[in-house]
Design a protein around this motif. Structure first.
Motif, PDB file in Angstrom:
ATOM      1  N   THR A   9      11.415  14.705  20.047  1.00  0.00           N
ATOM      2  CA  THR A   9      12.212  15.929  19.973  1.00  0.00           C
ATOM      3  C   THR A   9      13.231  16.021  21.066  1.00  0.00           C
ATOM      4  OG1 THR A   9      10.426  17.007  21.149  1.00  0.00           O
ATOM      5  CG2 THR A   9      10.620  17.456  18.809  1.00  0.00           C
ATOM      6  N   THR A  10      13.348  15.025  21.884  1.00  0.00           N
ATOM      7  CA  THR A  10      14.266  15.150  22.998  1.00  0.00           C
ATOM      8  C   THR A  10      15.427  14.199  22.882  1.00  0.00           C
ATOM      9  OG1 THR A  10      12.849  13.671  24.268  1.00  0.00           O
ATOM     10  CG2 THR A  10      12.451  16.021  24.482  1.00  0.00           C
ATOM     11  N   THR A  11      15.278  13.022  23.442  1.00  0.00           N
ATOM     12  CA  THR A  11      16.438  12.160  23.531  1.00  0.00           C
ATOM     13  C   THR A  11      16.663  11.318  22.291  1.00  0.00           C
ATOM     14  OG1 THR A  11      15.050  10.544  24.635  1.00  0.00           O
ATOM     15  CG2 THR A  11      16.253  12.048  26.022  1.00  0.00           C
ATOM     16  N   ALA A  12      15.656  10.659  21.811  1.00  0.00           N
ATOM     17  CA  ALA A  12      15.891   9.664  20.772  1.00  0.00           C
ATOM     18  C   ALA A  12      16.323  10.261  19.459  1.00  0.00           C
ATOM     19  CB  ALA A  12      14.630   8.827  20.565  1.00  0.00           C
ATOM     20  N   ILE A  13      16.085  11.566  19.244  1.00  0.00           N
ATOM     21  CA  ILE A  13      16.517  12.186  17.997  1.00  0.00           C
ATOM     22  C   ILE A  13      18.020  12.107  17.831  1.00  0.00           C
ATOM     23  CG2 ILE A  13      14.593  13.776  17.844  1.00  0.00           C
ATOM     24  CD1 ILE A  13      16.461  15.901  19.017  1.00  0.00           C
ATOM     25  N   LEU A  14      18.728  11.916  18.893  1.00  0.00           N
ATOM     26  CA  LEU A  14      20.172  11.908  18.814  1.00  0.00           C
ATOM     27  C   LEU A  14      20.743  10.526  18.513  1.00  0.00           C
ATOM     28  CD1 LEU A  14      20.886  14.224  21.841  1.00  0.00           C
ATOM     29  CD2 LEU A  14      20.511  14.819  19.453  1.00  0.00           C
ATOM     30  N   GLY A  15      19.870   9.554  18.287  1.00  0.00           N
ATOM     31  CA  GLY A  15      20.330   8.227  17.929  1.00  0.00           C
ATOM     32  C   GLY A  15      21.180   7.624  19.029  1.00  0.00           C
ATOM     33  N   THR A  16      22.333   7.061  18.645  1.00  0.00           N
ATOM     34  CA  THR A  16      23.185   6.421  19.638  1.00  0.00           C
ATOM     35  C   THR A  16      23.763   7.416  20.620  1.00  0.00           C
ATOM     36  OG1 THR A  16      25.057   6.623  18.122  1.00  0.00           O
ATOM     37  CG2 THR A  16      23.814   4.557  18.069  1.00  0.00           C
ATOM     38  N   ALA A  17      23.815   8.704  20.225  1.00  0.00           N
ATOM     39  CA  ALA A  17      24.366   9.714  21.129  1.00  0.00           C
ATOM     40  C   ALA A  17      23.464   9.996  22.305  1.00  0.00           C
ATOM     41  CB  ALA A  17      24.613  11.021  20.360  1.00  0.00           C
ATOM     42  N   VAL A 191      16.600  23.495   5.430  1.00  0.00           N
ATOM     43  CA  VAL A 191      16.419  22.459   6.442  1.00  0.00           C
ATOM     44  C   VAL A 191      17.187  21.202   6.050  1.00  0.00           C
ATOM     45  CG1 VAL A 191      14.753  21.033   7.685  1.00  0.00           C
ATOM     46  CG2 VAL A 191      14.167  23.384   7.089  1.00  0.00           C
ATOM     47  N   ARG A 192      17.120  20.852   4.780  1.00  0.00           N
ATOM     48  CA  ARG A 192      17.849  19.673   4.300  1.00  0.00           C
ATOM     49  C   ARG A 192      19.353  19.866   4.458  1.00  0.00           C
ATOM     50  NH1 ARG A 192      16.098  19.851  -0.318  1.00  0.00           N
ATOM     51  NH2 ARG A 192      14.374  18.356  -0.252  1.00  0.00           N
ATOM     52  N   PRO A 199      23.779  15.919  11.175  1.00  0.00           N
ATOM     53  CA  PRO A 199      22.670  14.956  11.242  1.00  0.00           C
ATOM     54  C   PRO A 199      22.073  14.765  12.631  1.00  0.00           C
ATOM     55  CG  PRO A 199      24.453  14.102   9.884  1.00  0.00           C
ATOM     56  CD  PRO A 199      24.978  15.337  10.550  1.00  0.00           C
ATOM     57  N   ALA A 200      22.839  14.994  13.685  1.00  0.00           N
ATOM     58  CA  ALA A 200      22.314  14.795  15.040  1.00  0.00           C
ATOM     59  C   ALA A 200      21.376  15.909  15.485  1.00  0.00           C
ATOM     60  CB  ALA A 200      23.462  14.672  16.038  1.00  0.00           C
ATOM     61  N   PHE A 220      14.455  14.447   6.110  1.00  0.00           N
ATOM     62  CA  PHE A 220      15.434  15.421   6.598  1.00  0.00           C
ATOM     63  C   PHE A 220      14.925  16.340   7.704  1.00  0.00           C
ATOM     64  CE2 PHE A 220      13.351  17.226   2.826  1.00  0.00           C
ATOM     65  CZ  PHE A 220      12.930  18.462   3.281  1.00  0.00           C
ATOM     66  N   THR A 221      13.662  16.186   8.123  1.00  0.00           N
ATOM     67  CA  THR A 221      13.169  17.054   9.187  1.00  0.00           C
ATOM     68  C   THR A 221      12.443  16.251  10.250  1.00  0.00           C
ATOM     69  OG1 THR A 221      11.994  19.117   9.641  1.00  0.00           O
ATOM     70  CG2 THR A 221      10.925  17.589   8.130  1.00  0.00           C
ATOM     71  N   ASP A 222      12.547  16.724  11.490  1.00  0.00           N
ATOM     72  CA  ASP A 222      11.922  16.050  12.624  1.00  0.00           C
ATOM     73  C   ASP A 222      10.550  16.612  12.962  1.00  0.00           C
ATOM     74  OD1 ASP A 222      14.309  14.351  13.769  1.00  0.00           O
ATOM     75  OD2 ASP A 222      15.130  16.342  13.345  1.00  0.00           O
ATOM     76  N   LEU A 223      10.313  17.860  12.540  1.00  0.00           N
ATOM     77  CA  LEU A 223       9.047  18.518  12.834  1.00  0.00           C
ATOM     78  C   LEU A 223       8.501  19.209  11.591  1.00  0.00           C
ATOM     79  CD1 LEU A 223      11.147  19.284  15.477  1.00  0.00           C
ATOM     80  CD2 LEU A 223       8.941  19.985  16.386  1.00  0.00           C
TER      81      LEU A 223
END
Length: 289
Positions: A9-17, A191-192, A199-200, A220-223
């Motif tokens: 839920t912190t850094t890696a969810i943002l992918g390359t960003a 949510v979708r 997407p980020a 489409f959801t992280d949690l």
């Protein structure tokens, strides 16, 4: 398990960003404990979904707060839980002939006239229903992080796009803020839609999909954020085994937990977060375990 989940839920969810954004650690207590989120602010101690409630959460030492967003008749986004103004304001006194006092039937100026604090305590008389813009600015001022719920989207067509536009205008969709923001809803379609539009952004589904359905939500959801009474150790483990849209394991935030025994129980399930009206009670319980 928790360290893995925090990363999701912190850094890696943002992918390359992620390389451009600060690490977001949502924990309010010691390492290894679930995140504690102040539900509607510290709503056991101040009127829910008001600026006073998030100020109280900040004073108690909690950085994560949760809120609810709906829309007025003239298109203003306001922070309130119910689709009616009746329970948490004096709308019956101010506008006695306009039952059932739905948020969508009142203008922002009319809602601004209401007292959203006296129902809770005379000490909060005159407290207003905040607009989302006012709320976001107070969250920023308090250096808090936000779990934002889009409430009753079926009543407000296009509220997903409108909410994201406001968040963007307030600077909350830049790399510096994305790690401090989660958008959730009981509506899977909402949510979708949020995920597709931004997407980020970290997203959460409120509810408990069946085990057979979980893989669909992982697109489409992280949690997955269910009520605490609907989950088990096995369910939480099953959610954690799935990879979400940002290439990380799904997480679980359980709601609404207000006592020590339940806090210990859901922490034992391995949840990543606990949503509470009494975040101080939950934190004390987890710290003493």
């Amino acid at each position: 398990m928790y360290a893995r989940a925090v990363a999701a839920t912190t850094t890696a969810i943002l992918g390359t960003a992620v390389l451009l954004t600060p690490t977001c650690d949502a924990r309010a207590g010691e390492a290894g404990e679930p995140t504690v989120i102040a539900h509607r602010g510290a709503s056991a101690y101040a009127p829910e979904n008001t600026l006073a409630s998030i100020d109280k959460a900040s004073k108690l030492g909690f950085s994560w707060v949760e809120n609810d967003v709906q829309r007025t008749k003239d298109g203003e986004l306001v922070v309130i839980h119910d689709d009616s103004l009746q329970r948490t304001t004096n709308v019956e006194d101010v506008f006695p002939g306009r039952a059932p006092w739905k948020v969508k039937d009142f203008t922002a100026a009319e809602i601004a006239r209401l007292d959203a604090g006296s129902w809770f305590s005379p000490a909060y008389a005159g407290t207003c229903v905040p607009t989302l813009k006012q709320y976001m600015r107070r969250v920023e001022h308090n250096h808090e992080k936000l779990l934002l719920e889009i409430k009753n989207p079926e009543l407000y067509p296009g509220i997903e796009q409108q909410t994201l536009k406001l968040l963007g205008n307030e600077g909350w969709l830049d790399g510096r803020h994305l790690g401090r923001l989660i958008v959730q809803s009981f509506s899977a379609d909402t949510v979708r839609t949020v995920h597709e539009l931004k997407p980020a952004l970290t997203t959460a589904y409120l509810g408990r999909p069946s085990v057979a359905e979980l893989h669909q939500y992982a697109g489409f959801t992280d949690l997955i954020n269910p009520s605490y009474g609907s989950i088990s150790n096995g369910y939480v483990s099953t959610v954690h085994a799935l990879t979400g849209p940002h290439g990380r394991p799904l997480e679980v935030f359980a709601w609404t937990v207000d006592d020590a025994a339940t806090a210990w129980k859901v922490a034992g399930y391995g949840v990543d977060g606990v949503i509470s009206n009494k975040p101080d009670v939950v934190r004390a319980a987890l710290d003493s375990d």
